[in-house]
Design an enzyme around this catalytic site. Structure first.
Site, PDB file in Angstrom:
ATOM      1  N   LYS A  14      48.172 -11.245  -7.476  1.00 39.72           N
ATOM      2  CA  LYS A  14      49.833 -10.476  -7.217  1.00 39.72           C
ATOM      3  C   LYS A  14      49.914  -9.276  -8.237  1.00 39.72           C
ATOM      4  CE  LYS A  14      53.674 -11.952  -8.372  1.00 39.72           C
ATOM      5  NZ  LYS A  14      54.447 -10.836  -8.740  1.00 39.72           N
ATOM      6  N   GLN A  44      62.828 -19.686 -13.297  1.00 37.74           N
ATOM      7  CA  GLN A  44      62.622 -20.276 -11.945  1.00 37.74           C
ATOM      8  C   GLN A  44      63.784 -21.324 -11.768  1.00 37.74           C
ATOM      9  OE1 GLN A  44      61.239 -18.533  -9.625  1.00 37.74           O
ATOM     10  NE2 GLN A  44      59.822 -17.453 -10.738  1.00 37.74           N
ATOM     11  N   THR A  87      63.450 -17.116  -5.712  1.00 41.22           N
ATOM     12  CA  THR A  87      63.320 -18.529  -6.361  1.00 41.22           C
ATOM     13  C   THR A  87      64.456 -18.430  -7.660  1.00 41.22           C
ATOM     14  OG1 THR A  87      61.338 -17.937  -7.209  1.00 41.22           O
ATOM     15  CG2 THR A  87      61.456 -19.118  -5.414  1.00 41.22           C
ATOM     16  N   ARG A  94      52.937 -17.507 -14.857  1.00 40.65           N
ATOM     17  CA  ARG A  94      52.743 -17.674 -16.364  1.00 40.65           C
ATOM     18  C   ARG A  94      52.161 -18.903 -16.686  1.00 40.65           C
ATOM     19  NH1 ARG A  94      59.097 -16.395 -17.012  1.00 40.65           N
ATOM     20  NH2 ARG A  94      58.761 -16.482 -14.988  1.00 40.65           N
ATOM     21  N   ASP A 114      53.286  -7.120  -4.141  1.00 41.80           N
ATOM     22  CA  ASP A 114      54.922  -7.550  -4.313  1.00 41.80           C
ATOM     23  C   ASP A 114      55.742  -6.609  -4.737  1.00 41.80           C
ATOM     24  OD1 ASP A 114      56.611  -9.447  -3.985  1.00 41.80           O
ATOM     25  OD2 ASP A 114      56.531 -10.282  -5.855  1.00 41.80           O
ATOM     26  N   LEU A 115      56.311  -5.617  -3.592  1.00 42.66           N
ATOM     27  CA  LEU A 115      57.061  -4.372  -4.194  1.00 42.66           C
ATOM     28  C   LEU A 115      58.564  -4.973  -3.528  1.00 42.66           C
ATOM     29  CD1 LEU A 115      55.191  -1.374  -3.596  1.00 42.66           C
ATOM     30  CD2 LEU A 115      55.364  -2.785  -5.751  1.00 42.66           C
ATOM     31  N   LYS A 116      58.564  -5.897  -2.824  1.00 45.39           N
ATOM     32  CA  LYS A 116      60.180  -6.318  -2.427  1.00 45.39           C
ATOM     33  C   LYS A 116      60.882  -5.196  -2.018  1.00 45.39           C
ATOM     34  CE  LYS A 116      60.349 -10.633  -5.159  1.00 45.39           C
ATOM     35  NZ  LYS A 116      59.070 -10.130  -5.909  1.00 45.39           N
ATOM     36  N   LEU A 117      60.375  -4.187  -1.018  1.00 42.37           N
ATOM     37  CA  LEU A 117      60.957  -3.017  -0.260  1.00 42.37           C
ATOM     38  C   LEU A 117      62.338  -3.525   0.229  1.00 42.37           C
ATOM     39  CD1 LEU A 117      57.805  -1.557   1.334  1.00 42.37           C
ATOM     40  CD2 LEU A 117      58.626  -1.190  -0.957  1.00 42.37           C
ATOM     41  N   ASP A 172      65.416  -0.932   1.379  1.00 37.77           N
ATOM     42  CA  ASP A 172      66.210   0.450   1.713  1.00 37.77           C
ATOM     43  C   ASP A 172      66.585   0.432   2.998  1.00 37.77           C
ATOM     44  OD1 ASP A 172      67.019   3.229   0.966  1.00 37.77           O
ATOM     45  OD2 ASP A 172      65.825   2.891  -0.864  1.00 37.77           O
TER      46      ASP A 172
END
Length: 234
Positions: free
Chosen positions: A34, A192, A122, A213, A60-63, A65
């Site tokens: 990722k 988290q 999360t 992590r 993982d850009l979490k668009l 708009d």
């Protein structure tokens, strides 16, 4: 239902050399890597391509708009050929449908990424949702957005492991369910809120888990990734 669950290693850094070293370390174990906002903003999309190489890429850009902008963004990302691409379900049906159409138009059929709709982050819990005006519990909001996303043509969902079972109950086996917030036993929760161990997420119905992590901040990222995969296979 116990299912085969794969590991996505989250390489959250701003440094391309560090990301590449991590990618090489986890390659024998992780089914995908990722790269997200931190890395893309700091290093650029050519670095994303360079680090990913031939490895399956979870972009993982979490668009989030207006529909036209998200559709255009999906088209602009087609040269990266990600395996998975994220957008926010809270952007609404029209936005997700625009992403679906752009994906179908811009990618060859055999190279289309799985479009994954983020339900509730999360890092959020019931109190956090109330602060932004959502009266529903996190679980109820995840199910609501999950149903909307699948109706809008998404391939799967990003959700906490705690919402896997209710989503499977409502949506069945069709959605690809990808679960961040996974912490092996003994790991720090960090930022988290709704977490589970890898084995718990597998038992709850995850297709993929995302771990960052606990792998990248360990003394031996390769061994840490291998241990997670062994737990998933257990």
């Amino acid at each position: 239902m116990t299912r085969k669950t794969g590991l996505i290693a989250a390489l959250d850094t701003q440094d391309p050399a560090t990301a590449k070293a991590w990618a090489q370390a986890v390659a024998p174990s992780a089914g995908a890597i990722k790269l997200g906002l931190e890395f893309a903003y700091a290093a650029g999309f050519q670095a994303v391509a360079d680090v990913a190489g031939s490895a399956p890429l979870f972009l993982d850009l979490k668009l989030h708009d207006i529909p036209n902008t998200v559709g255009s963004a999906v088209r602009a990302l087609s040269h990266l050929r990600p395996k998975m691409l994220t957008l926010h379900a809270s952007g609404g049906r029209a936005m997700m449908e625009a992403a679906r159409q752009a994906c179908d138009d811009a990618f060859p059929a055999h190279e289309r990424p799985a479009l994954l709709a983020v339900t509730v982050l999360t890092s959020m819990d019931d109190h956090g949702l109330q602060e932004i005006g959502v009266a529903a519990t996190a679980r109820d909001q995840v199910v609501r957005l999950g149903k909307l996303a699948m109706a809008a043509g998404m391939d799967g969902l990003i959700c906490s492991a705690h919402e896997l079972a209710p989503l499977r109950d409502v949506l069945g086996d069709k959605p690809l369910l990808v679960t961040p917030g996974i912490r092996p036993a003994g790991s720090q929760a960090g930022d988290q809120k709704r977490i589970m161990t890898p084995a718990q997420a597998r038992a709850a119905g995850a297709d993929w888990i995302v771990v960052g992590r606990p792998i990248t901040q360990s003394d031996n990222p390769a061994a840490a990734a291998a241990a997670i995969v062994a737990e998933l296979a257990g």
